[in-house]
Write a protein that holds these residues in place. Structure first.
Motif, PDB file in Angstrom:
ATOM      1  N   UNK A 148     -36.957  45.235 -10.048  1.00 32.77           N
ATOM      2  CA  UNK A 148     -36.066  44.526  -9.112  1.00 32.77           C
ATOM      3  C   UNK A 148     -35.377  45.526  -8.174  1.00 32.77           C
ATOM      4  N   UNK A 149     -34.926  46.636  -8.746  1.00 36.59           N
ATOM      5  CA  UNK A 149     -34.277  47.666  -7.933  1.00 36.59           C
ATOM      6  C   UNK A 149     -35.273  48.273  -6.949  1.00 36.59           C
ATOM      7  N   UNK A 150     -36.487  48.578  -7.427  1.00 37.93           N
ATOM      8  CA  UNK A 150     -37.502  49.169  -6.546  1.00 37.93           C
ATOM      9  C   UNK A 150     -37.898  48.218  -5.423  1.00 37.93           C
ATOM     10  N   UNK A 151     -38.029  46.929  -5.756  1.00 43.81           N
ATOM     11  CA  UNK A 151     -38.360  45.941  -4.739  1.00 43.81           C
ATOM     12  C   UNK A 151     -37.287  45.823  -3.673  1.00 43.81           C
ATOM     13  N   UNK A 152     -36.027  45.890  -4.098  1.00 46.47           N
ATOM     14  CA  UNK A 152     -34.912  45.821  -3.157  1.00 46.47           C
ATOM     15  C   UNK A 152     -34.910  47.029  -2.225  1.00 46.47           C
ATOM     16  N   UNK A 153     -35.179  48.217  -2.785  1.00 51.26           N
ATOM     17  CA  UNK A 153     -35.242  49.434  -1.964  1.00 51.26           C
ATOM     18  C   UNK A 153     -36.403  49.351  -0.974  1.00 51.26           C
ATOM     19  N   UNK A 154     -37.543  48.838  -1.430  1.00 52.60           N
ATOM     20  CA  UNK A 154     -38.721  48.740  -0.574  1.00 52.60           C
ATOM     21  C   UNK A 154     -38.514  47.743   0.564  1.00 52.60           C
ATOM     22  N   UNK A 155     -37.676  46.741   0.344  1.00 56.00           N
ATOM     23  CA  UNK A 155     -37.477  45.711   1.370  1.00 56.00           C
ATOM     24  C   UNK A 155     -36.826  46.272   2.626  1.00 56.00           C
ATOM     25  N   UNK A 156     -36.055  47.339   2.498  1.00 58.11           N
ATOM     26  CA  UNK A 156     -35.333  47.895   3.651  1.00 58.11           C
ATOM     27  C   UNK A 156     -36.273  48.346   4.767  1.00 58.11           C
ATOM     28  N   UNK A 157     -37.289  49.166   4.489  1.00 58.94           N
ATOM     29  CA  UNK A 157     -38.209  49.528   5.579  1.00 58.94           C
ATOM     30  C   UNK A 157     -39.207  48.421   5.916  1.00 58.94           C
ATOM     31  N   UNK A 158     -39.572  47.597   4.914  1.00 61.31           N
ATOM     32  CA  UNK A 158     -40.598  46.582   5.145  1.00 61.31           C
ATOM     33  C   UNK A 158     -40.106  45.436   6.019  1.00 61.31           C
ATOM     34  N   UNK A 159     -38.823  45.103   5.923  1.00 58.26           N
ATOM     35  CA  UNK A 159     -38.307  43.931   6.615  1.00 58.26           C
ATOM     36  C   UNK A 159     -38.454  44.047   8.122  1.00 58.26           C
TER      37      UNK A 159
END
Length: 244
Positions: A148-159
């Motif tokens: 969940x933490x990794x997914x949240x971090x990944x969302x920042x550049x992906x969004x």
């Protein structure tokens, strides 16, 4: 907070967890009690002197930065007031563009609320216990929390790179597939079928589900809601949708 709860819950009792968790709000209360009010609030309350004092505190006393930011905040606040006063809740429903945006936002919120995330997070350990996987239920929950933490971090550049629509559609599709896989597993198990060869399916499904939710449905919803409304209805419409 989710990962913290899973880690502490794996090694401590409910009572010990409560004692540990209460430390954080107590520290917050002690430290934040001494913080000044935000500059934007003080400007809105016509407390100009206190607003500049607050800005000096937050910016380390750099007077040039304080004056520049104070001017920008004052301008933005006046512009925001003008837009907010120009729109009412009736305008959200009367304007064709706002109605369409409201319908889209409402659908996105329903999608997020009914995707099963809160049930999954609340009963992760129970689900793994029922699944009788080879991994410890608590250790499996920690893996889910890390993802969940990794997914949240990944969302920042992906969004911004992939786009809001792409992430929302991808996230929704993946979470749906994972829930179907998990449902099939428990359906077969409840009907007496041998699921010993599928022992890792619950862990895999929930892990991918959490990761997909964290990088798409979780952050994308609020970003889209803020960007699809007209400027004069954005504030009131966002409040109305989130309260729903």
């Amino acid at each position: 907070a989710i990962l913290f709860g899973y880690v502490i819950g794996a090694f401590e009792s409910y009572f010990a967890y409560a004692y540990i968790a209460i430390v954080f709000p107590l520290v917050y209360l002690c430290l934040f009690f001494w913080l000044p009010e935000t500059p934007m609030y003080l400007i809105n309350a016509n407390e100009t002197v206190k607003a500049k004092q607050s800005l000096r505190w937050f910016r380390g006393g750099d007077e040039d930065v304080v004056q520049e930011e104070f001017a920008k905040m004052t301008y933005l606040l006046k512009e925001r007031k003008t837009l907010s006063q120009a729109a009412t809740f009736k305008d959200i429903l009367m304007s064709p563009g706002s109605r369409k945006a409201f319908f889209i936002g409402f659908t996105l919120i329903l999608n997020q609320q009914f995707c099963g995330i809160y049930a999954i997070l609340s009963y992760t350990v129970s689900i793994f216990q029922e699944a009788e996987t080879s991994l410890s239920p608590h250790h499996s929950s920690i893996i889910v929390g890390v993802l969940y933490v990794l997914g949240t971090i990944l969302s920042t550049p992906l969004i911004d790179r992939a786009g809001r629509k792409c992430l929302l559609v991808t996230s929704t599709a993946i979470t749906a597939i994972c829930l179907i896989a998990l449902g099939v597993y428990f359906y077969l198990k409840s009907n007496g079928s041998d699921v010993s060869n599928l022992g890792l399916l619950p862990v895999t499904s929930l892990s991918i589900f959490i990761f997909a939710f964290a990088f798409g449905l979780s952050p994308g919803l609020f970003i889209v809601i803020r960007q699809i409304f007209e400027p004069q209805t954005k504030a009131k419409a966002s409040v109305l949708l989130i309260s729903v």
